[in-house]
Enzyme design. Structure first.
Site, PDB file in Angstrom:
ATOM      1  N   ASP A  30      -6.081  -2.314   7.412  1.00 46.90           N
ATOM      2  CA  ASP A  30      -5.443  -1.024   7.126  1.00 46.90           C
ATOM      3  C   ASP A  30      -6.480   0.097   7.255  1.00 46.90           C
ATOM      4  O   ASP A  30      -7.618  -0.037   6.794  1.00 46.90           O
ATOM      5  CB  ASP A  30      -4.840  -1.030   5.717  1.00 46.90           C
ATOM      6  CG  ASP A  30      -3.840   0.101   5.513  1.00 46.90           C
ATOM      7  OD1 ASP A  30      -2.644  -0.173   5.362  1.00 46.90           O
ATOM      8  OD2 ASP A  30      -4.278   1.284   5.508  1.00 46.90           O
ATOM      9  N   GLY A  92       8.578   3.384  -0.531  1.00 47.89           N
ATOM     10  CA  GLY A  92       7.291   3.928  -0.112  1.00 47.89           C
ATOM     11  C   GLY A  92       6.879   3.555   1.298  1.00 47.89           C
ATOM     12  O   GLY A  92       5.705   3.640   1.653  1.00 47.89           O
ATOM     13  N   GLN A  93       7.865   3.143   2.123  1.00 46.80           N
ATOM     14  CA  GLN A  93       7.539   2.761   3.505  1.00 46.80           C
ATOM     15  C   GLN A  93       7.295   3.996   4.357  1.00 46.80           C
ATOM     16  O   GLN A  93       8.149   4.884   4.425  1.00 46.80           O
ATOM     17  CB  GLN A  93       8.687   1.930   4.104  1.00 46.80           C
ATOM     18  CG  GLN A  93       8.368   1.410   5.508  1.00 46.80           C
ATOM     19  CD  GLN A  93       9.485   0.563   6.090  1.00 46.80           C
ATOM     20  OE1 GLN A  93      10.573   0.450   5.508  1.00 46.80           O
ATOM     21  NE2 GLN A  93       9.248  -0.028   7.238  1.00 46.80           N
ATOM     22  N   HIS A  99       5.987  -4.560   7.907  1.00 45.35           N
ATOM     23  CA  HIS A  99       4.606  -5.014   7.746  1.00 45.35           C
ATOM     24  C   HIS A  99       4.410  -5.531   6.341  1.00 45.35           C
ATOM     25  O   HIS A  99       4.967  -4.999   5.380  1.00 45.35           O
ATOM     26  CB  HIS A  99       3.612  -3.884   8.053  1.00 45.35           C
ATOM     27  CG  HIS A  99       3.917  -2.589   7.369  1.00 45.35           C
ATOM     28  ND1 HIS A  99       4.887  -1.699   7.819  1.00 45.35           N
ATOM     29  CD2 HIS A  99       3.395  -2.035   6.248  1.00 45.35           C
ATOM     30  CE1 HIS A  99       4.932  -0.653   7.013  1.00 45.35           C
ATOM     31  NE2 HIS A  99       4.047  -0.838   6.046  1.00 45.35           N
TER      32      HIS A  99
HETATM   33  P1  AMP Z   1       3.596   1.727   4.334  1.00 45.70           P
HETATM   34  O1  AMP Z   1       3.419   2.878   3.393  1.00 45.70           O
HETATM   35  O2  AMP Z   1       3.953   0.436   3.610  1.00 45.70           O
HETATM   36  O3  AMP Z   1       4.538   2.025   5.469  1.00 45.70           O
HETATM   37  O4  AMP Z   1       2.163   1.431   4.923  1.00 45.70           O
HETATM   38  C1  AMP Z   1       1.725   1.887   6.162  1.00 45.70           C
HETATM   39  C2  AMP Z   1       0.256   1.577   6.197  1.00 45.70           C
HETATM   40  O5  AMP Z   1      -0.183   1.698   7.549  1.00 45.70           O
HETATM   41  C3  AMP Z   1      -0.621   2.532   5.380  1.00 45.70           C
HETATM   42  O6  AMP Z   1      -1.333   1.770   4.396  1.00 45.70           O
HETATM   43  C4  AMP Z   1      -1.550   3.170   6.402  1.00 45.70           C
HETATM   44  O7  AMP Z   1      -2.854   3.343   5.911  1.00 45.70           O
HETATM   45  C5  AMP Z   1      -1.508   2.155   7.527  1.00 45.70           C
HETATM   46  N1  AMP Z   1      -1.768   2.666   8.877  1.00 45.70           N
HETATM   47  C6  AMP Z   1      -1.180   3.714   9.483  1.00 45.70           C
HETATM   48  N2  AMP Z   1      -1.638   3.843  10.747  1.00 45.70           N
HETATM   49  C7  AMP Z   1      -2.538   2.838  10.928  1.00 45.70           C
HETATM   50  C8  AMP Z   1      -3.363   2.432  12.014  1.00 45.70           C
HETATM   51  N3  AMP Z   1      -3.348   3.087  13.204  1.00 45.70           N
HETATM   52  N4  AMP Z   1      -4.169   1.358  11.847  1.00 45.70           N
HETATM   53  C9  AMP Z   1      -4.198   0.703  10.664  1.00 45.70           C
HETATM   54  N5  AMP Z   1      -3.424   1.033   9.612  1.00 45.70           N
HETATM   55  C10 AMP Z   1      -2.622   2.090   9.730  1.00 45.70           C
END
Ligand code: AMP
Ligand code: ZN
Length: 113
Positions: A30, A92-93, A99
């Protein structure tokens, strides 16, 4: 799916720190870690949210969880870890491609805020 950042990571169009991959699943660090170890485990197939799963995706989702176990073994994670699906707006997505968060290296509290 065009425009989806996680599909771009699957295709290698956006760089990521990949730590596990098989034919159906990829896992990478992440960008904004919430714990010393914070890995996102995703299906290569674009599925936006849990409610959009089809019956035929159930083994894929089982494999996603099994991948978390394989990654935890590979990284020799001791003392447990937290697995999280943030789903939909109230969940919170932020990224609309399913994922599984694998968080480890510190103690987590429950209930989560
Ligand atoms: P969510 O809030 O469950 O949708 O989590 C999305 C996650 O994706 C967050 O923890 C972000 O930090 C992570 N994220 C967003 N863009 C990237 C990226 N390009 N590479 C790695 N993690 C990412
Ligand atoms: Zn996608």
């Amino acid at each position: 799916m065009s425009g989806c950042i996680f599909c771009k990571i699957v295709k290698g169009e956006i760089k990521s720190d990949i730590i596990f991959e098989n034919d159906k699943i990829i896992a990478f660090k992440d960008l904004n870690p919430q714990a010393p170890i914070h890995i996102l485990i995703i299906p290569k197939k674009h599925i936006s949210r849990i409610e959009n799963l089809e019956k035929e995706d159930s083994s894929l989702m089982g494999n996603l969880i099994f991948s978390a176990k394989e990654i935890a073994d590979k990284l020799d994670i001791k003392n447990g870890y937290r697995l999280v699906f943030n789903n939909g707006a109230n969940g919170g997505q932020e990224v609309e491609h399913i994922h599984l968060h694998l968080l480890a290296g510190r103690k987590f509290t429950w209930p989560a805020g």
